[in-house]
Enzyme design. Structure first.
Site, PDB file in Angstrom:
ATOM      1  N   LEU A 169       0.826  -1.193   0.000  1.00 41.18           N
ATOM      2  CA  LEU A 169       0.000   0.000   0.000  1.00 41.18           C
ATOM      3  C   LEU A 169       0.868   1.253   0.000  1.00 41.18           C
ATOM      4  O   LEU A 169       1.641   1.471   0.931  1.00 41.18           O
ATOM      5  CB  LEU A 169      -0.928  -0.002   1.222  1.00 41.18           C
ATOM      6  CG  LEU A 169      -1.771  -1.272   1.424  1.00 41.18           C
ATOM      7  CD1 LEU A 169      -2.712  -1.104   2.599  1.00 41.18           C
ATOM      8  CD2 LEU A 169      -2.543  -1.623   0.148  1.00 41.18           C
ATOM      9  N   ARG A 215       3.429  14.716   5.776  1.00 39.14           N
ATOM     10  CA  ARG A 215       4.379  15.082   6.830  1.00 39.14           C
ATOM     11  C   ARG A 215       5.823  15.097   6.337  1.00 39.14           C
ATOM     12  O   ARG A 215       6.696  15.690   6.981  1.00 39.14           O
ATOM     13  CB  ARG A 215       4.233  14.119   8.009  1.00 39.14           C
ATOM     14  CG  ARG A 215       2.954  14.338   8.826  1.00 39.14           C
ATOM     15  CD  ARG A 215       2.757  13.246   9.834  1.00 39.14           C
ATOM     16  NE  ARG A 215       3.882  13.105  10.732  1.00 39.14           N
ATOM     17  CZ  ARG A 215       4.068  12.053  11.534  1.00 39.14           C
ATOM     18  NH1 ARG A 215       3.203  11.052  11.531  1.00 39.14           N
ATOM     19  NH2 ARG A 215       5.122  12.003  12.317  1.00 39.14           N
ATOM     20  N   GLN A 231      -5.761   3.645  -6.334  1.00 35.20           N
ATOM     21  CA  GLN A 231      -6.831   3.840  -5.358  1.00 35.20           C
ATOM     22  C   GLN A 231      -7.281   5.297  -5.440  1.00 35.20           C
ATOM     23  O   GLN A 231      -6.585   6.197  -4.990  1.00 35.20           O
ATOM     24  CB  GLN A 231      -6.363   3.530  -3.928  1.00 35.20           C
ATOM     25  CG  GLN A 231      -7.500   3.658  -2.908  1.00 35.20           C
ATOM     26  CD  GLN A 231      -7.024   3.697  -1.466  1.00 35.20           C
ATOM     27  OE1 GLN A 231      -5.858   3.986  -1.199  1.00 35.20           O
ATOM     28  NE2 GLN A 231      -7.923   3.408  -0.533  1.00 35.20           N
ATOM     29  N   GLY A 291      -9.546   4.286   2.897  1.00 40.42           N
ATOM     30  CA  GLY A 291      -8.990   3.447   3.943  1.00 40.42           C
ATOM     31  C   GLY A 291      -8.144   2.313   3.408  1.00 40.42           C
ATOM     32  O   GLY A 291      -8.076   2.044   2.202  1.00 40.42           O
ATOM     33  N   GLY A 301      -2.983   0.816  16.548  1.00 45.81           N
ATOM     34  CA  GLY A 301      -4.077  -0.110  16.787  1.00 45.81           C
ATOM     35  C   GLY A 301      -3.598  -1.244  17.683  1.00 45.81           C
ATOM     36  O   GLY A 301      -2.416  -1.605  17.681  1.00 45.81           O
ATOM     37  N   ARG A 339      35.483   7.936  -7.473  1.00 43.03           N
ATOM     38  CA  ARG A 339      34.201   8.118  -8.141  1.00 43.03           C
ATOM     39  C   ARG A 339      33.887   6.919  -9.026  1.00 43.03           C
ATOM     40  O   ARG A 339      34.734   6.030  -9.204  1.00 43.03           O
ATOM     41  CB  ARG A 339      34.236   9.428  -8.941  1.00 43.03           C
ATOM     42  CG  ARG A 339      34.403  10.662  -8.053  1.00 43.03           C
ATOM     43  CD  ARG A 339      34.680  11.908  -8.868  1.00 43.03           C
ATOM     44  NE  ARG A 339      33.573  12.236  -9.751  1.00 43.03           N
ATOM     45  CZ  ARG A 339      33.656  13.150 -10.724  1.00 43.03           C
ATOM     46  NH1 ARG A 339      34.803  13.818 -10.922  1.00 43.03           N
ATOM     47  NH2 ARG A 339      32.615  13.413 -11.481  1.00 43.03           N
ATOM     48  N   LYS A 394      38.312   8.771 -11.362  1.00 36.88           N
ATOM     49  CA  LYS A 394      37.018   8.509 -11.984  1.00 36.88           C
ATOM     50  C   LYS A 394      37.247   7.808 -13.313  1.00 36.88           C
ATOM     51  O   LYS A 394      38.085   8.242 -14.111  1.00 36.88           O
ATOM     52  CB  LYS A 394      36.242   9.810 -12.202  1.00 36.88           C
ATOM     53  CG  LYS A 394      34.872   9.619 -12.853  1.00 36.88           C
ATOM     54  CD  LYS A 394      34.152  10.962 -12.989  1.00 36.88           C
ATOM     55  CE  LYS A 394      32.757  10.795 -13.576  1.00 36.88           C
ATOM     56  NZ  LYS A 394      32.790  10.397 -14.996  1.00 36.88           N
TER      57      LYS A 394
END
Length: 451
Positions: free
Chosen positions: A9, A16, A74, A79, A140, A316, A334
């Protein structure tokens, strides 16, 4: 073994986090938290995986484009049980155990999911994952017997004072066989304080029809959700702590473990020594017996056995250090290979280059690899000696056993065993400096006299 599918989900807005980036794409150790979860579940070889999306769907679709994963939208959002139901169509025809979990719980382990599914094999129709945090907050609650049989699942807002006193909390992970999951999800109502369809009511519905529901407990750290920047930082710290312990258990020495930061894919061999304040970016592989000194930063680099790096070195992507080679302080590499026993002790840039075995790169040497449009390669032969403050203008080849004199700018190939000296003629003017200083002192004195 029963087939397994996962529903993740990830439809929430994540407000936040205060970010334009989807919450589950924020990285931990350089990898998005959602990918941590997917890789963990990948160890169980799921038949299908569905990510339920909503806000910022396009970001998730792009992030998952190269994976065999389906997304389900969704919209609107009513919910967590409603979210899980959106995966029914993508999972049409699937028969087996279905796990539903949240995308912002990146620490969930494959072994934990296996323990959950084992509860189904033991006779439960539904299994939920519980934990006992130091502070239950508004999680919960899971009301269960001592043998793990669940009597009730209740959201905090709907719980009585007695139920809130229970410290066994619901993590949000739930598993049931597909034959049970879909009917139970269909049976969830929104008769609650929020008017939403809650996922824990899958367990409530199973209990109501007389089925056995079991709770499996795990460490709170494994199921901690991430909803803010502070919680993201806490998850990063937790992950780094696990990785440091793993590295030391594997035979590496971390002299100040709390100052060393790893990427999700860092590989360290045995008898590796890592000094304080070292940072590993993605794609670093370190062989046995390597020594990485303080304040070095490594990313996309491969180090063979016996290599020394730093202090204050930067490796790198594409940096390859072969056996017993050495990179010293303030050296950057690199897309370059340093051959066996070769060394660049300090103050150099080595990019788009191949340095042969036993070669020495003097202080201040630069491979000039870019003309503003294209990159070019520099080849330095075995045992070549590059004097300090030299510029090697690529494409250029420095032959084996050759010497480039200090201060040279080399733009043409140097043959094997040659000395290349590229310097302007020295000009000497006797007494010039003395006359200059005398003139300037008089001018300064005159200017001061006018003040």
């Amino acid at each position: 073994m029963t087939d397994f599918a996962a529903i993740i989900l990830a439809a929430g807005k994540g407000t936040r986090m205060k970010s334009d980036l989807h919450k589950v794409l924020h990285p931990i150790a350089g990898k998005p938290m959602l990918m941590h979860l997917l890789d963990s579940f990948g160890e169980l070889s799921p038949r299908r995986t569905v990510v339920v999306v909503g806000d910022k769907r396009e970001q998730l679709d792009e992030a998952l484009a190269d994976r065999d994963i389906t997304t389900a939208l969704q919209e609107p959002q009513h919910g967590t049980a409603h979210a899980a139901l959106q995966a029914r169509e993508p999972l049409e025809g699937f028969t087996g155990n279905i796990l539903v979990c949240f995308g912002d719980c990146p620490m969930v382990k494959a072994e934990t999911v296996t323990r959950l599914t084992a509860a189904l094999e033991g006779g439960a129709k539904v299994a939920v994952l519980g934990f006992r945090p130091d502070d239950p907050l508004q999680y919960g609650r899971v009301i269960a017997d001592t043998d793990g049989t669940v009597r009730k699942m209740v959201e905090f807002k709907d719980a009585s004072e007695e139920e809130r006193a229970c410290d066994l909390c619901n993590s949000g992970l739930i598993v049931a066989h597909s034959d049970d999951m879909w009917p139970l999800l269909d049976g969830v109502s929104n008769d609650n304080a929020q008017g939403e369809y809650y996922l824990p009511d899958v367990a409530t519905g199973a209990i109501a029809r007389g089925d056995t529901v079991k709770v499996v407990e795990t460490d709170p750290a494994e199921v901690a959700g991430i909803n803010s920047r502070a919680e993201l930082a806490a998850a990063e710290a937790q992950w780094q702590s696990f990785k440091r312990e793993e590295a030391m258990a594997g035979g590496a020495t971390l002299k100040a473990p709390e100052t060393v930061f790893f990427s999700w894919d860092t590989e360290l061999g045995k008898d590796v020594v890592v000094e304080p304040n070292v940072v590993f970016g993605p794609g670093v592989k370190v062989a046995d017996g390597t020594h990485i000194k303080s304040f070095s930063h490594l990313e996309g680099a491969t180090l063979a056995s016996g290599v020394q790096v730093g202090p204050f070195a930067r490796l790198r992507p594409g940096a390859v250090l072969e056996e017993d080679s050495f990179i010293g302080n303030f050296v950057e590499m690199k897309e370059a290979t340093l051959g066996k026993g070769a060394k660049a002790s300090h103050l150099s840039y080595i990019g788009d280059a191949t340095v042969g075995e036993g070669a020495n790169i003097g202080a201040g040497t630069i491979t000039c690899n870019y003309d503003g449009y294209f990159k070019y390669h520099t080849t330095i032969g075995e045992r070549a000696f590059i004097g300090s403050n030299s510029a090697l203008v690529a494409p250029v080849t420095i032959g084996p056993d050759s010497i480039v004199a200090a201060g040279s700018t080399v733009s043409r190939d140097v043959g094997a065993g040659e000395l290349r000296m590229v310097r302007a003629e020295q000009m000497v003017k006797q007494g010039w400096a003395d006359r200059f200083h005398d003139t300037m002192k008089k001018k300064k004195a005159a200017a001061k006299a006018k003040e």
